[in-house]
Design a protein around this motif. Structure first.
Motif, PDB file in Angstrom:
ATOM      1  N   GLU A 189       0.859  -1.176   0.000  1.00  0.00           N
ATOM      2  CA  GLU A 189       0.000   0.000   0.000  1.00  0.00           C
ATOM      3  C   GLU A 189       0.896   1.228   0.000  1.00  0.00           C
ATOM      4  O   GLU A 189       2.004   1.195   0.531  1.00  0.00           O
ATOM      5  N   HIS A 224       4.389   0.533   1.816  1.00  0.00           N
ATOM      6  CA  HIS A 224       4.253  -0.279   3.028  1.00  0.00           C
ATOM      7  C   HIS A 224       3.935  -1.714   2.618  1.00  0.00           C
ATOM      8  O   HIS A 224       2.909  -1.972   1.988  1.00  0.00           O
ATOM      9  N   LYS A 274       2.530  -5.192   2.989  1.00  0.00           N
ATOM     10  CA  LYS A 274       1.474  -5.791   3.819  1.00  0.00           C
ATOM     11  C   LYS A 274       1.562  -7.317   3.845  1.00  0.00           C
ATOM     12  O   LYS A 274       1.341  -7.943   4.876  1.00  0.00           O
TER      13      LYS A 274
END
Length: 278
Positions: free
Chosen positions: A182, A205, A207
């Motif tokens: 993300e 980021h 995940k």
């Protein structure tokens, strides 16, 4: 024309000792035969480039060939209209592991606008970053084509779309290491003099991470000899990973005595050199 031999698919990475396993703290580079040859190259002098006086092409040539090897982020995105996009980016690396953040830079297209990748990563649908290995490097390279906006590069690649756990974009099934991401932050890179927006730095980021089981060692890390990752090394050149050598990270608690001894020896050497000049 330069002769280029065919790719040797029988070559595999192995682990070796470091180039100078007997190295000690404070030891100069020119104390080994290889080091002496390396330092001797300084006799040719240095060429200094002022980037303010170079054009874009020359800067690109220097940075792309000097900052090597560069890992490749094979980025899969999806537009708000549902059109998928796939493209490789070699200005890529890990930023931090906690939280797991990676980065890649996406230069603007030839007309100065954002590429599909940069547009799509900002639409909150997520994107995957896949690592490229030797068996499908030609497939990955094909997606670097300067296609018109909205074109689905997957159709050129021959690669397989695989569903992700959380994001809408696909991951590359052939990649042995894929990350569902993300957007953490995007940063517009502008020229400090002209103010021109030239690139976008993407902080992602991570995940979820998808790892093929046959790539994992018993210690839970990726086996380099099986992974066969590919890197960029300038102009149209790519590189495989050759032999890897292992060097333990030093710790002050363990090496403090050796460090003090090396420093003391260096002081004695400097004093003797000074006396010899008197």
């Amino acid at each position: 024309m330069m002769f280029i031999p065919p790719f040797d698919s029988t070559t595999y990475s192995t682990y070796t000792q470091s180039p100078n396993p007997s190295w000690t703290y404070g030891q100069r580079v020119d104390t080994t035969p290889a080091g002496k040859d390396w330092v001797a190259g300084e006799s040719a002098g240095w060429k200094i480039y002022n980037t303010a006086e170079l054009d874009k092409v020359d800067i690109t040539k220097l940075l792309n060939s000097g900052i090597v090897p560069r890992p490749i982020a094979f980025v899969s995105t999806i537009s708000e209209e549902g059109i998928e996009n796939l493209a490789p980016y070699s200005w890529f690396n890990t930023v931090t592991t906690y939280p797991p953040i990676i980065s890649f830079a996406c230069n603007n297209n030839a007309l100065g606008g954002l590429k599909d990748t940069a547009v799509n990563v900002m639409n909150s649908q997520g994107f995957s970053v896949n690592i490229v290995s030797e068996p499908f490097i030609e497939s990955a390279n094909a997606t670097a084509i300067d296609s018109p906006p909205g074109f689905d590069e997957w159709s050129l690649s021959g690669l397989t779309k695989e569903k992700c756990v959380q994001i809408k974009a696909s991951r590359v099934k052939e990649s042995a290491f894929s990350m569902e991401c993300e957007l953490y932050k995007s940063i517009d890179i502008t020229h400090p003099v002209t103010g021109e927006h030239t690139s976008t730095l993407i902080l992602a980021h991570v995940k979820y991470i998808h790892v093929r089981k046959d790539m994992l060692t018993q210690r839970g890390v990726i086996d380099l000899t099986k992974f066969k990752p590919v890197a960029r090394v300038g102009d149209i050149s790519y590189a495989r990973v050759g032999d890897a050598f292992r060097i333990a990270s030093p710790t002050w608690a363990q090496d403090k005595a050796k460090i003090h001894e090396a420093l003391d020896d260096a002081k004695i050497g400097e004093a003797m050199a000074t006396l010899s000049l008197l």
